[in-house]
Write a protein that holds these residues in place. Structure first.
Motif, short mmCIF file in Angstrom:
data_model
loop_
_atom_site.label_atom_id
_atom_site.label_comp_id
_atom_site.label_asym_id
_atom_site.label_seq_id
_atom_site.Cartn_x
_atom_site.Cartn_y
_atom_site.Cartn_z
N GLU A 22 -6.10 10.50 -6.64
CA GLU A 22 -6.11 10.35 -5.19
C GLU A 22 -7.55 10.27 -4.68
O GLU A 22 -7.87 9.45 -3.82
CB GLU A 22 -5.38 11.51 -4.52
CG GLU A 22 -5.36 11.41 -3.00
CD GLU A 22 -4.70 12.57 -2.32
OE1 GLU A 22 -4.69 12.61 -1.08
OE2 GLU A 22 -4.19 13.47 -3.02
N TYR A 44 0.81 -1.21 0.00
CA TYR A 44 0.00 0.00 0.00
C TYR A 44 0.86 1.27 0.00
O TYR A 44 0.34 2.37 0.20
CB TYR A 44 -0.92 0.01 1.22
CG TYR A 44 -1.75 -1.25 1.34
CD1 TYR A 44 -2.78 -1.51 0.44
CD2 TYR A 44 -1.49 -2.19 2.34
CE1 TYR A 44 -3.53 -2.67 0.53
CE2 TYR A 44 -2.24 -3.35 2.44
CZ TYR A 44 -3.26 -3.58 1.53
OH TYR A 44 -4.00 -4.74 1.62
N TYR A 99 -4.49 7.79 2.57
CA TYR A 99 -5.48 7.33 3.54
C TYR A 99 -5.96 8.49 4.40
O TYR A 99 -5.22 9.45 4.65
CB TYR A 99 -4.89 6.25 4.45
CG TYR A 99 -4.62 4.96 3.72
CD1 TYR A 99 -5.64 4.04 3.49
CD2 TYR A 99 -3.34 4.67 3.23
CE1 TYR A 99 -5.40 2.87 2.79
CE2 TYR A 99 -3.10 3.50 2.53
CZ TYR A 99 -4.13 2.60 2.31
OH TYR A 99 -3.90 1.45 1.61
N GLU A 118 -0.11 4.98 -1.25
CA GLU A 118 -1.56 5.19 -1.25
C GLU A 118 -1.93 6.29 -0.25
O GLU A 118 -1.22 6.52 0.73
CB GLU A 118 -2.28 3.90 -0.88
CG GLU A 118 -2.09 2.77 -1.88
CD GLU A 118 -2.73 3.07 -3.22
OE1 GLU A 118 -3.76 3.79 -3.24
OE2 GLU A 118 -2.21 2.61 -4.25
N ARG A 146 -9.04 6.91 -5.33
CA ARG A 146 -8.56 5.90 -4.38
C ARG A 146 -9.23 6.05 -3.03
O ARG A 146 -9.58 5.07 -2.37
CB ARG A 146 -7.04 6.02 -4.22
CG ARG A 146 -6.23 5.60 -5.43
CD ARG A 146 -6.31 4.13 -5.67
NE ARG A 146 -5.19 3.64 -6.46
CZ ARG A 146 -5.09 2.43 -6.95
NH1 ARG A 146 -6.06 1.56 -6.71
NH2 ARG A 146 -4.06 2.05 -7.65
#
Length: 220
Positions: free
Chosen positions: A172, A39, A44, A42, A175
């Motif tokens: 982004e 990940y 979050y 990525e 995601r």
């Protein structure tokens, strides 16, 4: 929200993943520190980090992220309940600390509170011109009237509200809202943004050409 859950206990991890997904979040689950590499890069909204993992310390991993300048909100999940442990966890980079066993509803509430503080809003409700967004109740109003949103529409609105004034790249935002399913629906984000504009006003979600989206209307 898009969450990274780092937890080696299969029963607890599966239960938390399923609860948080049912609550409308996108959840990626790493069972050990070595799994986090999958990940890397990525984006979050928050990390949920177990302290003691089979291949190392979740707190040490979190401390490393902080030293690299990553300020992603983090909740420490652990059975260590001494005051000294709590202090070590909070001083080591955790934004909140929750002792096992805990109710998943409490975890979800703490998660929302941590993300609100990270976004610079101590209260649950944020105003953008005529639009009010309640991050705790997970709903929105326009001109004082509540507006019904789908789960995906709310996910887009929430992701942008948690990043006030920031331009969020399309990839982004995809995601954050869709997780790894983003590759399966290339136009899904545009559909949800268009629907949000129709319900809450075209000025709310601004397109910055060639860069991405940001929430507008003047946060208060």
């Amino acid at each position: 929200m898009r969450l990274l859950l780092i937890e080696d206990d299969e029963l607890l991890g599966e239960g938390l993943r399923d609860f948080l997904r049912a609550d409308g979040h996108v959840v990626d689950w790493a069972r050990r520190l070595g799994d986090i590499d999958a990940y890397r890069g990525e984006s979050y909204d928050a990390w949920l980090v177990d302290w003691q993992l089979p291949d190392g310390s979740g707190l040490d991993w979190l401390g490393n992220q902080r030293r690299r300048g990553d300020a992603t909100p983090a909740l420490m999940l652990t059975a260590r309940d001494l005051l000294a442990d709590r202090l070590q966890g909070l001083d080591g980079g955790a934004d909140d600390y929750i002792v096992k066993p805990f109710a998943p509803e409490e975890l979800a509430a703490r998660l929302r509170a941590v993300c609100r503080r990270s976004a610079g809003s101590g209260g649950a409700r944020v105003a953008f011109g005529p639009v009010a967004v309640d991050l705790a109740a997970r709903c929105a109003w326009r001109d004082g009237e509540r507006v019904d949103l789908t789960a995906r529409e709310w996910a887009v609105l929430e992701a942008l509200t948690l990043r006030p004034g920031r331009i969020v790249a399309k990839a982004e935002l995809e995601r954050l809202v869709l997780g790894f399913d983003a590759v399966l629906a290339s136009n899904a984000l545009e559909v949800h943004v268009s629907s949000l504009r129709r319900k809450l006003g075209r000025e709310l979600v601004q397109t910055v050409r060639g860069m991405g989206y940001r929430i507008g209307g003047g946060a208060a």
